[in-house]
Write a protein that holds these residues in place. Sequence first.
Motif, PDB file in Angstrom:
ATOM      1  N   PRO A  79     -28.369 -15.844 -58.576  1.00 44.42           N
ATOM      2  CA  PRO A  79     -27.438 -15.587 -59.687  1.00 44.42           C
ATOM      3  C   PRO A  79     -26.541 -14.387 -59.351  1.00 44.42           C
ATOM      4  O   PRO A  79     -27.021 -13.373 -58.834  1.00 44.42           O
ATOM      5  N   VAL A  80     -25.246 -14.527 -59.636  1.00 41.28           N
ATOM      6  CA  VAL A  80     -24.282 -13.477 -59.304  1.00 41.28           C
ATOM      7  C   VAL A  80     -23.220 -13.358 -60.391  1.00 41.28           C
ATOM      8  O   VAL A  80     -23.015 -14.277 -61.179  1.00 41.28           O
ATOM      9  N   VAL A  81     -22.546 -12.215 -60.391  1.00 40.74           N
ATOM     10  CA  VAL A  81     -21.289 -12.039 -61.117  1.00 40.74           C
ATOM     11  C   VAL A  81     -20.255 -11.635 -60.085  1.00 40.74           C
ATOM     12  O   VAL A  81     -20.590 -11.081 -59.038  1.00 40.74           O
ATOM     13  N   ALA A  82     -18.998 -11.911 -60.405  1.00 36.06           N
ATOM     14  CA  ALA A  82     -17.943 -11.558 -59.457  1.00 36.06           C
ATOM     15  C   ALA A  82     -16.672 -11.199 -60.197  1.00 36.06           C
ATOM     16  O   ALA A  82     -16.315 -11.825 -61.188  1.00 36.06           O
ATOM     17  N   ILE A  83     -16.033 -10.172 -59.696  1.00 29.13           N
ATOM     18  CA  ILE A  83     -14.667  -9.839 -60.073  1.00 29.13           C
ATOM     19  C   ILE A  83     -13.857 -10.345 -58.887  1.00 29.13           C
ATOM     20  O   ILE A  83     -14.197 -10.072 -57.745  1.00 29.13           O
ATOM     21  N   LEU A  84     -12.844 -11.108 -59.133  1.00 28.38           N
ATOM     22  CA  LEU A  84     -12.362 -11.985 -58.098  1.00 28.38           C
ATOM     23  C   LEU A  84     -11.312 -11.428 -57.148  1.00 28.38           C
ATOM     24  O   LEU A  84     -10.822 -12.136 -56.298  1.00 28.38           O
ATOM     25  N   GLY A  85     -10.925 -10.183 -57.259  1.00 29.16           N
ATOM     26  CA  GLY A  85     -10.075  -9.563 -56.251  1.00 29.16           C
ATOM     27  C   GLY A  85      -8.829 -10.345 -55.895  1.00 29.16           C
ATOM     28  O   GLY A  85      -8.721 -10.852 -54.794  1.00 29.16           O
ATOM     29  N   GLY A  86      -7.905 -10.459 -56.829  1.00 29.59           N
ATOM     30  CA  GLY A  86      -6.686 -11.209 -56.592  1.00 29.59           C
ATOM     31  C   GLY A  86      -6.777 -12.637 -57.094  1.00 29.59           C
ATOM     32  O   GLY A  86      -5.787 -13.364 -57.119  1.00 29.59           O
ATOM     33  N   MET A  87      -7.978 -13.043 -57.503  1.00 31.59           N
ATOM     34  CA  MET A  87      -8.153 -14.401 -57.984  1.00 31.59           C
ATOM     35  C   MET A  87      -7.273 -14.644 -59.192  1.00 31.59           C
ATOM     36  O   MET A  87      -7.103 -13.774 -60.034  1.00 31.59           O
ATOM     37  N   GLY A  88      -6.733 -15.812 -59.258  1.00 33.07           N
ATOM     38  CA  GLY A  88      -5.860 -16.157 -60.355  1.00 33.07           C
ATOM     39  C   GLY A  88      -4.439 -15.657 -60.150  1.00 33.07           C
ATOM     40  O   GLY A  88      -3.520 -16.109 -60.809  1.00 33.07           O
ATOM     41  N   ARG A  89      -4.259 -14.736 -59.246  1.00 36.06           N
ATOM     42  CA  ARG A  89      -2.902 -14.226 -58.984  1.00 36.06           C
ATOM     43  C   ARG A  89      -2.466 -14.570 -57.566  1.00 36.06           C
ATOM     44  O   ARG A  89      -1.478 -15.232 -57.368  1.00 36.06           O
ATOM     45  N   THR A  90      -3.203 -14.085 -56.589  1.00 31.86           N
ATOM     46  CA  THR A  90      -2.832 -14.352 -55.198  1.00 31.86           C
ATOM     47  C   THR A  90      -3.730 -15.399 -54.548  1.00 31.86           C
ATOM     48  O   THR A  90      -3.454 -15.821 -53.436  1.00 31.86           O
ATOM     49  N   ARG A  91      -4.807 -15.776 -55.219  1.00 28.89           N
ATOM     50  CA  ARG A  91      -5.699 -16.828 -54.726  1.00 28.89           C
ATOM     51  C   ARG A  91      -6.304 -17.531 -55.927  1.00 28.89           C
ATOM     52  O   ARG A  91      -6.324 -16.971 -57.015  1.00 28.89           O
ATOM     53  N   ASN A  92      -6.774 -18.745 -55.738  1.00 26.43           N
ATOM     54  CA  ASN A  92      -7.308 -19.502 -56.859  1.00 26.43           C
ATOM     55  C   ASN A  92      -8.465 -18.777 -57.529  1.00 26.43           C
ATOM     56  O   ASN A  92      -9.262 -18.108 -56.873  1.00 26.43           O
ATOM     57  N   GLY A  93      -8.532 -18.925 -58.852  1.00 26.38           N
ATOM     58  CA  GLY A  93      -9.497 -18.189 -59.649  1.00 26.38           C
ATOM     59  C   GLY A  93     -10.659 -19.013 -60.154  1.00 26.38           C
ATOM     60  O   GLY A  93     -10.998 -20.063 -59.611  1.00 26.38           O
ATOM     61  N   SER A  94     -11.244 -18.520 -61.241  1.00 21.57           N
ATOM     62  CA  SER A  94     -12.548 -18.976 -61.710  1.00 21.57           C
ATOM     63  C   SER A  94     -12.537 -20.082 -62.750  1.00 21.57           C
ATOM     64  O   SER A  94     -13.588 -20.497 -63.193  1.00 21.57           O
ATOM     65  N   TYR A  95     -11.392 -20.597 -63.144  1.00 23.37           N
ATOM     66  CA  TYR A  95     -11.363 -21.683 -64.123  1.00 23.37           C
ATOM     67  C   TYR A  95     -11.669 -23.004 -63.408  1.00 23.37           C
ATOM     68  O   TYR A  95     -10.877 -23.940 -63.412  1.00 23.37           O
ATOM     69  N   ALA A  96     -12.816 -23.079 -62.765  1.00 21.13           N
ATOM     70  CA  ALA A  96     -13.163 -24.234 -61.941  1.00 21.13           C
ATOM     71  C   ALA A  96     -14.681 -24.331 -61.812  1.00 21.13           C
ATOM     72  O   ALA A  96     -15.412 -23.426 -62.226  1.00 21.13           O
ATOM     73  N   GLU A  97     -15.126 -25.419 -61.218  1.00 19.02           N
ATOM     74  CA  GLU A  97     -16.561 -25.577 -60.980  1.00 19.02           C
ATOM     75  C   GLU A  97     -17.035 -24.727 -59.812  1.00 19.02           C
ATOM     76  O   GLU A  97     -18.183 -24.289 -59.781  1.00 19.02           O
ATOM     77  N   LEU A  98     -16.149 -24.494 -58.838  1.00 18.93           N
ATOM     78  CA  LEU A  98     -16.467 -23.703 -57.647  1.00 18.93           C
ATOM     79  C   LEU A  98     -15.325 -22.748 -57.346  1.00 18.93           C
ATOM     80  O   LEU A  98     -14.161 -23.066 -57.606  1.00 18.93           O
ATOM     81  N   VAL A  99     -15.658 -21.600 -56.760  1.00 19.12           N
ATOM     82  CA  VAL A  99     -14.634 -20.642 -56.355  1.00 19.12           C
ATOM     83  C   VAL A  99     -15.139 -19.859 -55.149  1.00 19.12           C
ATOM     84  O   VAL A  99     -16.339 -19.612 -55.018  1.00 19.12           O
ATOM     85  N   THR A 100     -14.216 -19.511 -54.239  1.00 18.91           N
ATOM     86  CA  THR A 100     -14.562 -18.594 -53.145  1.00 18.91           C
ATOM     87  C   THR A 100     -14.101 -17.199 -53.554  1.00 18.91           C
ATOM     88  O   THR A 100     -13.029 -17.029 -54.134  1.00 18.91           O
ATOM     89  N   VAL A 101     -14.952 -16.223 -53.256  1.00 22.01           N
ATOM     90  CA  VAL A 101     -14.722 -14.840 -53.670  1.00 22.01           C
ATOM     91  C   VAL A 101     -14.999 -13.921 -52.477  1.00 22.01           C
ATOM     92  O   VAL A 101     -15.958 -14.159 -51.736  1.00 22.01           O
ATOM     93  N   PRO A 102     -14.186 -12.868 -52.268  1.00 26.08           N
ATOM     94  CA  PRO A 102     -14.529 -11.904 -51.228  1.00 26.08           C
ATOM     95  C   PRO A 102     -15.955 -11.389 -51.456  1.00 26.08           C
ATOM     96  O   PRO A 102     -16.320 -11.028 -52.582  1.00 26.08           O
ATOM     97  N   SER A 103     -16.774 -11.385 -50.417  1.00 24.59           N
ATOM     98  CA  SER A 103     -18.189 -11.021 -50.573  1.00 24.59           C
ATOM     99  C   SER A 103     -18.378  -9.609 -51.130  1.00 24.59           C
ATOM    100  O   SER A 103     -19.360  -9.347 -51.822  1.00 24.59           O
ATOM    101  N   SER A 104     -17.417  -8.729 -50.896  1.00 24.80           N
ATOM    102  CA  SER A 104     -17.523  -7.360 -51.426  1.00 24.80           C
ATOM    103  C   SER A 104     -17.385  -7.321 -52.943  1.00 24.80           C
ATOM    104  O   SER A 104     -17.690  -6.311 -53.566  1.00 24.80           O
ATOM    105  N   ASN A 105     -16.940  -8.415 -53.548  1.00 27.73           N
ATOM    106  CA  ASN A 105     -16.736  -8.471 -55.000  1.00 27.73           C
ATOM    107  C   ASN A 105     -17.822  -9.265 -55.708  1.00 27.73           C
ATOM    108  O   ASN A 105     -17.674  -9.590 -56.879  1.00 27.73           O
TER     109      ASN A 105
END
Length: 157
Positions: A79-105
Amino acid sequence: MKAIVITGPGGPEVLAVAELPDPVPAAGEVLIRIQAFGLNHAEAYMRSGAWGQVARIPGIECAGTVEADPSGRLAGGTPVVAILGGMGRTRNGSYAELVTVPSSNVVPVRTSLTWTDLVALPEVYSTAWPGCTRTWTCGPGRRCWSAAPPPRWARPR
């Protein structure tokens, strides 16, 4: 995967459900299966066109489970939480079933909170914590007032 996409600038009516290919994590990214995502004021600005060109899939925070981590740091199902670091603006965000996120976030969590309660924390916490530690210079030996304590998962160990 199913995702909510922005079809053009405007209000909520420009959001639509679309079937898209599953994202694939690159080196330094984690693939998360989303259980819940937050709704934030910034996303309304992005969707309205006020911030220019944005990613097709909005969303700047999520809670879910690790689907894949090429680095091996996080096991599948964690289980994780993530702040998406540009997601939704410069890369696809979290309004989906799956998302890739920088591991540091990505932060693993152990909590009894529901997914919908848990997802309310990443963006708010990532805004408040720097304010407390950099702007107000709170720290050991200093007193700082807060309307609420940081969530248990975010406290230093």
